[in-house]
Scaffold this active site. Structure first.
Site, PDB file in Angstrom:
ATOM      1  N   SER A  18      38.652  17.035  -1.284  1.00  0.00           N
ATOM      2  CA  SER A  18      37.545  16.123  -1.004  1.00  0.00           C
ATOM      3  C   SER A  18      37.356  15.953   0.497  1.00  0.00           C
ATOM      4  O   SER A  18      36.220  15.809   0.963  1.00  0.00           O
ATOM      5  CB  SER A  18      37.774  14.762  -1.679  1.00  0.00           C
ATOM      6  OG  SER A  18      39.009  14.201  -1.277  1.00  0.00           O
ATOM      7  N   GLU A  19      38.455  16.005   1.292  1.00  0.00           N
ATOM      8  CA  GLU A  19      38.337  15.983   2.750  1.00  0.00           C
ATOM      9  C   GLU A  19      39.431  16.812   3.409  1.00  0.00           C
ATOM     10  O   GLU A  19      40.567  16.866   2.911  1.00  0.00           O
ATOM     11  CB  GLU A  19      38.390  14.552   3.322  1.00  0.00           C
ATOM     12  CG  GLU A  19      37.089  13.789   3.232  1.00  0.00           C
ATOM     13  CD  GLU A  19      37.058  12.807   2.084  1.00  0.00           C
ATOM     14  OE1 GLU A  19      36.037  12.135   1.903  1.00  0.00           O
ATOM     15  OE2 GLU A  19      38.076  12.713   1.367  1.00  0.00           O
ATOM     16  N   THR A  20      39.054  17.423   4.511  1.00  0.00           N
ATOM     17  CA  THR A  20      39.972  18.117   5.413  1.00  0.00           C
ATOM     18  C   THR A  20      39.704  17.582   6.809  1.00  0.00           C
ATOM     19  O   THR A  20      38.543  17.407   7.193  1.00  0.00           O
ATOM     20  CB  THR A  20      39.726  19.639   5.380  1.00  0.00           C
ATOM     21  OG1 THR A  20      39.980  20.131   4.053  1.00  0.00           O
ATOM     22  CG2 THR A  20      40.624  20.370   6.368  1.00  0.00           C
TER      23      THR A  20
END
Length: 278
Positions: free
Chosen positions: A47-49
């Site tokens: 969902s996030e990096t």
């Protein structure tokens, strides 16, 4: 030519591995282009990096850029806590005792140690207040519930454009099977009370605009919810939110209003540490 950089993958908002929200962190990201960051975020498919960089604003300890598989975000909660955890574990030293200052798209965000966990100060809401009738009707359609099942609602945008609704029970919340196509551009948070439960409320976050249908545990949403619910007298100044149950997770978000700020806290666990070639 690629360069090897330190890499950490963590589970955030949980002390138990595999029960929170995963985050990939690339350290020492200087020299990476926007296109390279975006491509790596698509590749991780989380969902996030995040990408850690030297700060550009006075008072900041580090700068972070936050990417979903689809776009860059000005702020997000679990990337804030996970990135800070990774930065500290890699030897980062804050300018001020007991508080780290993160620079990101919304400006400077303070992070403090809260016992064994980290907590960030909720950024100001960019949009708040009543939700219009047309949007509420759309929310009811995409959640496939009667309009009168929505007990309360509010805009809680703080970077992501969150709109939030409250249902009457945790059972109703966990039974939701949304129509994501009908959601359009909505970034939708849903909360319900959990009387006598392991937490005070249950939360779900539906964000097809970010390339994921449901986010396991969402700091930015919980920050916005806390600002709404505490101000409205619907929750006390200190409470715990559960999120991720419908996805087989057991996320816990620790909320506390203190000295005029609302702090959003959670545990983080590093699962993968090594180097990545980018």
């Amino acid at each position: 030519m690629s360069t090897t950089r330190r890499f950490t993958q963590l589970d955030v908002f949980t002390a138990e591995p595999l029960k929170g929200n995963p985050l990939a962190v690339v350290h020492d990201a200087q020299g990476l282009s926007d296109a390279q960051m975006a491509a790596f975020a698509r590749w991780t498919n989380l969902s996030e990096t995040t990408f850690l960089l030297p700060p550009t604003q006075a008072g900041a300890d580090y700068r972070v850029r936050i990417f979903t598989p689809d776009r860059e975000l000005p702020f997000a909660g679990h990337p804030t806590l996970g990135s800070c955890h990774a930065w500290l574990a890699a030897g980062g030293r804050a300018q001020r005792e007991g508080e780290v200052v993160q620079e990101c798209g919304v400006g400077l965000v303070r992070v403090r140690r809260d016992g064994t966990r980290l907590a960030f100060a909720a950024p100001p809401l960019r949009r708040s207040g009543e939700v219009d009738a047309a949007t509420l009707a759309q929310i009811a359609r995409c959640l496939k519930i009667p309009r009168d099942a929505i007990r309360a609602s509010n805009w809680v945008s703080n970077g992501p454009h969150w709109v939030a609704v409250m249902l009457g029970s945790r059972e109703e919340l966990l039974a939701l099977q949304p129509d994501f196509a009908a959601m359009g551009e909505l970034e939708l948070g849903v909360v319900a009370p959990w009387p006598g439960g392991a937490a005070d409320v249950e939360v779900r976050a539906f964000v097809p605009t970010l390339g994921v249908q449901e986010d396991p545990v969402t700091g930015s949403l919980n920050a916005g919810l806390a600002q709404w619910l505490i101000a409205a007298g619907m929750m006390p100044p200190r409470y715990v939110a559960s999120q991720g149950t419908a996805m087989g997770r057991a996320g816990r978000v620790h909320v506390e209003q203190r000295d005029g700020d609302i702090w959003i806290g959670g545990d983080s666990v590093a699962l993968v540490e090594g180097r990545v070639s980018l």
